[in-house]
Each structure stands twice: as C-alpha cells, then as structure tokens.
Scaffold this motif. Structure first.
Motif, short mmCIF file in Angstrom:
data_model
loop_
_atom_site.label_atom_id
_atom_site.label_comp_id
_atom_site.label_asym_id
_atom_site.label_seq_id
_atom_site.Cartn_x
_atom_site.Cartn_y
_atom_site.Cartn_z
N LEU A 1 31.50 35.26 99.30
CA LEU A 1 31.91 34.93 97.94
C LEU A 1 30.75 34.32 97.16
N ALA A 2 29.97 33.49 97.82
CA ALA A 2 28.82 32.88 97.17
C ALA A 2 27.74 33.90 96.81
N ARG A 3 27.71 35.04 97.52
CA ARG A 3 26.69 36.06 97.30
C ARG A 3 27.08 37.07 96.22
N MET A 4 28.34 37.10 95.80
CA MET A 4 28.79 38.12 94.86
C MET A 4 28.00 38.13 93.55
N PRO A 5 27.67 36.98 92.94
CA PRO A 5 26.85 37.04 91.71
C PRO A 5 25.49 37.68 91.94
N ALA A 6 24.88 37.43 93.10
CA ALA A 6 23.59 38.05 93.40
C ALA A 6 23.73 39.56 93.56
N TYR A 7 24.82 40.01 94.17
CA TYR A 7 25.06 41.45 94.29
C TYR A 7 25.21 42.09 92.91
N LEU A 8 25.93 41.40 92.02
CA LEU A 8 26.11 41.92 90.67
C LEU A 8 24.79 42.03 89.93
N GLN A 9 23.95 41.00 90.03
CA GLN A 9 22.65 41.05 89.36
C GLN A 9 21.79 42.17 89.92
N ARG A 10 21.86 42.37 91.25
CA ARG A 10 21.06 43.45 91.84
C ARG A 10 21.56 44.81 91.37
N THR A 11 22.85 44.92 91.12
CA THR A 11 23.40 46.17 90.59
C THR A 11 22.88 46.42 89.18
N ARG A 12 22.78 45.38 88.39
CA ARG A 12 22.22 45.54 87.05
C ARG A 12 20.75 45.95 87.12
N ASP A 13 20.01 45.37 88.07
CA ASP A 13 18.61 45.77 88.26
C ASP A 13 18.53 47.25 88.65
N LEU A 14 19.41 47.65 89.56
CA LEU A 14 19.42 49.05 90.00
C LEU A 14 19.72 49.97 88.84
N TYR A 15 20.65 49.57 87.99
CA TYR A 15 21.00 50.41 86.83
C TYR A 15 19.78 50.67 85.97
N GLN A 16 18.96 49.66 85.76
CA GLN A 16 17.75 49.85 84.97
C GLN A 16 16.78 50.81 85.64
N LEU A 17 16.66 50.75 86.95
CA LEU A 17 15.79 51.67 87.68
C LEU A 17 16.32 53.10 87.58
#
Length: 362
Positions: free
Chosen positions: A256-272
């Motif tokens: 649960l504590a890691r979910m915000p980091a997963y979301l941010q990494r998804t946004r980074d991936l979207y840009q790539l």
C-alpha cells in the motif's frame, strides 16, 4: 499464450513483479510466521484471520469483513444476498465486468441474479447511464478501476453522484475492488474515502498485494454473516486458510505504501511511450498504475517479437496479447510494479526501442 519456458529464462521483467520461486515465498512466509507467532486457523476461525479481517475492515471503513478463498465466489454471493435484501434480482453491471466476461456464467447457471448492462463498453459508466435504465434495480456493481478498458476510473465527482443516486433509489451499490489499492492511489484519496458510500466491497490479495490468492468481502455484520453461510454452501469453507492470509498480511502495508510510486512510474512510462506514434495508449493519461498499449500489428506478430526479445536480450516484456476491434491491431496490458521501478528511463527506452525494431521485422 505466453511461452512460460522462455519467460523463466529471462533476467529482466517489465510488468508487475519479477517472478518468485515457491521456495522464496515459503521461506519469507515461514520467517514472518516465526516472528509473529502465527498459528493455523481452523475453518477460518483463529487470531490470524480475525485480526486481518478487522484490519482491512478498518482500512476501508466497513463494520465487518470475511476472508474468502476466491473473488469469483465473493462477488456472486455478495450480489445474491444484496438482491435478496431488496427483493429484486436485477443487477446493473458494466459490459466489461469480470462477472460477465470471466466467470463462465456462474451467476446464470447457479441462479444468483439477473444482470443488466449499463453504460458503453469503452468508458466508465455514469449516473446518467444508470438513470437511463427504466427498470427498478436491486443492485449495481462498480469496478474501480476498470481493468478491461486500461484501468480507467470515473471522476471523483461522478463517483460521488453514483453513490448518492444509489442511496436515494435504494439500490445496493457493490464495489468490485480487485484493484482498489491502485484506485485509491489514482484518486490520491484514503481507502475509506473511496469505499465510503458503497454498501459492500470486495478486494483481492494476489494482484497488487502479491499474495498467493484469496479475497475479502466487506459490509455490515449481518450482511457478512449471511454471505458467509453461502460461501459454505458453495464449497468455500476451506479447512486452513492461513497460507493465503499470511502471504497477504505480511505484504499489505508495504505494498500500500508503494502504490503512489507505482503510479508515478506509470506516468513516467506514459511519457516514454509517446516516442512511438504508431502505438496507442489507453487511457490517454494513466488513471492508476496500469494501462493498455495498442500495436499496429496482429497478435501473432506481437507474440513473435516478444519471444525474440526474450531470446536476444533476456527481457520479458509482457504476457498475454489480445486481439483488438480493428484488423491488424492487438493490445497488451501493463501493470506497473516493482519490475519497472528497478529499471531506469534509459533502460526502459532501450527495451521499447528493441521491441519496436523487432515488430518492424517480424
């Protein structure tokens, strides 16, 4: 279908969590049990399970919870009880609901309830979609997020409107929260705020949490007690559930504590992914830590390129590929977890470029 032998030979994984061996899982579970003096349950009764049920109920703001061996059993039973309470068998479900697509028509063959589809297949349904149904409804199911359309979420305001309307119309509103943990991060809201206004909810422990399996049903004490009796009737009264509960309980807080980091990494991936104009991403901006990528090739071509990437570079990019509505198009689902957190943008860019080159030559 994924080539499991080829996958097992890879050293780099792109989606979700790198695979663990059974020995690794059981070793971690044994150490956690030793540290916390865990004892087996007996038919779902015991301190381990009751403490975990109470913890999750408090997290989501419900009176009671019950650990269930499968989500399929959990949801159909919940909707059956809800319809009995309303003396109305009609349940509104999105056309892509798991109950409709992936459960072998158990709701129909086991005579649980009668479904009515609500909304369009490619977007979350709205309160206006629900109002457009002329029939009186016993229940409605909302999946947060909607997996089959790339992890889309309704706006917070739209979700509030649906909750209010169901309350006004005496419609039991059930939450398909298989990925509720991810939805809460997407909304940037506490879990109990997302779940507030739902009459019952289901959550899963083997997807984002990484457990071995199992689910939980949440609602009022009376609702949970009556649902539990139906779980027994359907063969869900497993003698010892402790392995599934341990695998989930020992990872819940960390995940649960890691979910915000997963979301941010998804946004980074979207840009790539914007570097590849021939690929299309659904949704246009990530709503949570998952998305669908559409490739301008057929399914066999995508599978061939995936397997060649694994052979040439030891990278496993994705598993299942699905046909899309248009010819010469297919799509994959990416769930962003620990695997992508471990890769730099440069590494991700290199992998995507290698795959694009293989697509062009397959």
């Amino acid at each position: 279908m994924p080539n499991t032998n080829l996958r097992s030979q890879c050293h780099t994984f792109f989606s979700a969590t790198p695979p663990r061996s059974a020995a690794q899982d059981f070793t971690e579970m044994a150490a956690w049990c030793e540290a916390h003096d865990i004892q087996h349950d007996s038919y779902g009764e015991g301190k381990l399970i009751q403490d975990f049920e109470n913890k999750v109920a408090a997290l989501l703001g419900f009176e009671a919870a019950r650990f269930v061996i499968t989500g399929t059993m959990t949801q159909t039973v919940a909707l059956r009880i809800a319809c009995q309470d309303k003396n109305n068998r009609l349940v509104a479900l999105h056309p892509t609901a798991h109950v409709l697509l992936h459960e072998s028509s158990n709701y129909q063959l086991l005579d649980h309830f009668t479904p009515l589809k609500v909304g369009a297949p490619y977007r979350p349904w709205t309160v206006d979609d629900l109002k457009a149904i002329p029939d009186r409804l016993g229940a409605a199911l909302y999946e947060l997020p909607m997996r089959e359309i790339g992890g889309q979420l309704p706006t917070w305001e739209e979700l509030d409107a649906i909750k209010a309307y169901c309350h006004e119309q005496n419609i039991h509103l059930h939450l398909d929260g298989a990925r509720l943990w991810e939805a809460a991060a997407g909304y940037d809201k506490p879990l109990n705020s997302v779940a507030a206004g739902f009459d019952s909810a289901y959550v899963s422990f083997y997807k984002g949490i990484g457990g071995l399996g199992g689910a939980m049903l949440l609602g009022s004490r009376d609702f949970i007690d009556r649902s539990s009796e139906w779980m027994k009737r359907m063969g869900g009264n497993v003698y010892q559930r402790s392995p599934y509960v341990v695998a989930a309980a020992m990872r819940l807080d960390e995940k649960l504590a890691r979910m915000p980091a997963y979301l941010q990494r998804t946004r980074d991936l979207y840009q790539l992914l914007t570097r590849y104009p021939g690929w299309q991403v659904n949704p246009q901006q990530p709503h949570c830590n998952m998305l669908h990528i559409y490739f301008p090739v057929n399914l066999d071509t995508a599978n061939t390129a995936r397997d060649q990437l694994a052979k040439d570079h030891g990278v496993w990019l994705f598993g299942r590929v699905s046909d899309a509505a248009l010819p010469q198009q297919c799509y994959i689902e990416l769930y962003v977890g620990e695997a992508l957190l471990a890769l730099s943008d440069e590494q991700v860019g290199t992998i995507l470029g290698q795959f694009q080159a293989l697509l062009a030559t397959s």
